[in-house]
Design an enzyme around this catalytic site. Structure first.
Site, mmCIF file in Angstrom:
data_model
loop_
_atom_site.group_PDB
_atom_site.id
_atom_site.type_symbol
_atom_site.label_atom_id
_atom_site.label_comp_id
_atom_site.label_asym_id
_atom_site.label_seq_id
_atom_site.Cartn_x
_atom_site.Cartn_y
_atom_site.Cartn_z
ATOM 1 N N LYS A 111 5.184 -5.474 -17.470
ATOM 2 C CA LYS A 111 5.978 -6.484 -16.751
ATOM 3 C C LYS A 111 5.376 -7.864 -17.047
ATOM 4 C CE LYS A 111 7.315 -4.068 -12.439
ATOM 5 N NZ LYS A 111 7.205 -4.116 -10.963
ATOM 6 N N LYS A 116 2.055 -2.015 -16.707
ATOM 7 C CA LYS A 116 3.437 -1.894 -16.218
ATOM 8 C C LYS A 116 4.423 -2.555 -17.165
ATOM 9 C CE LYS A 116 2.591 -2.119 -11.275
ATOM 10 N NZ LYS A 116 2.870 -3.004 -10.125
HETATM 11 N N1 C2G Z 1 10.872 -2.503 -3.059
HETATM 12 C C1 C2G Z 1 11.868 -2.143 -2.152
HETATM 13 N N2 C2G Z 1 13.144 -2.499 -2.384
HETATM 14 C C2 C2G Z 1 13.476 -3.215 -3.488
HETATM 15 C C3 C2G Z 1 12.480 -3.590 -4.412
HETATM 16 C C4 C2G Z 1 11.159 -3.221 -4.170
HETATM 17 O O1 C2G Z 1 11.582 -1.487 -1.132
HETATM 18 N N3 C2G Z 1 14.777 -3.560 -3.680
HETATM 19 C C5 C2G Z 1 9.499 -2.094 -2.776
HETATM 20 C C6 C2G Z 1 8.925 -1.171 -3.846
HETATM 21 O O2 C2G Z 1 9.326 0.174 -3.604
HETATM 22 C C7 C2G Z 1 7.431 -1.370 -3.658
HETATM 23 C C8 C2G Z 1 7.346 -2.848 -3.235
HETATM 24 O O3 C2G Z 1 8.644 -3.233 -2.774
HETATM 25 O O4 C2G Z 1 6.964 -0.558 -2.589
HETATM 26 C C9 C2G Z 1 6.934 -3.749 -4.380
HETATM 27 O O5 C2G Z 1 7.850 -3.541 -5.441
HETATM 28 P P1 C2G Z 1 7.366 -3.911 -6.947
HETATM 29 O O6 C2G Z 1 6.809 -5.264 -6.949
HETATM 30 O O7 C2G Z 1 8.467 -3.532 -7.876
HETATM 31 O O8 C2G Z 1 6.131 -2.913 -7.103
HETATM 32 P P2 C2G Z 1 5.926 -1.770 -8.199
HETATM 33 O O9 C2G Z 1 6.106 -2.319 -9.541
HETATM 34 O O10 C2G Z 1 6.730 -0.613 -7.768
HETATM 35 O O11 C2G Z 1 4.345 -1.513 -8.027
HETATM 36 O O12 C2G Z 1 0.429 1.112 -7.924
HETATM 37 C C10 C2G Z 1 1.735 0.963 -7.420
HETATM 38 C C11 C2G Z 1 2.457 -0.166 -8.094
HETATM 39 O O13 C2G Z 1 1.675 -1.338 -8.106
HETATM 40 C C12 C2G Z 1 3.794 -0.409 -7.410
#
Ligand code: C2G
Length: 138
Positions: A47, A45
């Site tokens: 990140k 990712k």
């Molecule tokens: N999320 C949200 N609103 C935000 C930020 C995040 O609803 N303002 C949700 C994302 O859509 C996700 C969850 O919180 O469902 C976790 O977000 P992230 O940590 O950014 O996860 P991500 O990088 O999208 O990882 O295999 C799938 C990945 O691991 C998803």
């Protein structure tokens, strides 16, 4: 018992994440969070997390909606996780809309609206601004 599974990095845990977890739990009785490992975040990712996997795991485990935290080590494990944990529903934010429809033969797939105004990236940018301008952000 209706089991829900979701995936994410959850770094710099914020209310957007909590909104997601609360709504995910409301869809069932038991919520599993597959938490991206530091290696997965970095290699796949691109990140760099502020908090380590163990720190992010302990934060998630303190949330009332979360029943179990497991490691997310690769993109492909979702199918085996859903089978292994007998998840009835896969939930994720709608920034992933359609990306996991292939799981529909295994379980219900639900994309929930993201909380629009907040993100970990935004938090980091805002903090950079405040430190540069001596804290008043102007
Ligand atoms: N999320 C949200 N609103 C935000 C930020 C995040 O609803 N303002 C949700 C994302 O859509 C996700 C969850 O919180 O469902 C976790 O977000 P992230 O940590 O950014 O996860 P991500 O990088 O999208 O990882 O295999 C799938 C990945 O691991 C998803």
């Amino acid at each position: 018992m209706k089991k829900i599974i979701t995936y994410g990095t959850f770094d710099l845990l914020h209310y957007g994440h909590i909104n997601l977890l609360r709504r995910a739990k409301a869809l069932g009785d038991y919520l599993i969070v597959a938490l991206s490992t530091d290696e997965f975040n970095w290699n796949e990712k691109h990140k760099k997390c502020y908090f380590s996997y163990e720190e992010r795991k302990s934060l998630l485990e303190a949330i009332r909606y979360v029943d179990l935290v497991i490691p997310e080590e690769n993109w492909e494990q979702k199918r085996s996780d859903i089978k292994e944990f007998r998840a009835d529903t896969f939930v994720i934010g709608d920034d992933w809309e359609g990306k996991f429809d292939d799981l529909k033969d295994l379980c219900e797939v639900v994309y929930l609206p993201r909380t629009p105004e907040i993100s970990t990236t935004q938090i980091k940018q805002d903090l950079k601004m405040t430190t540069k301008t001596g804290g008043d952000g102007k």
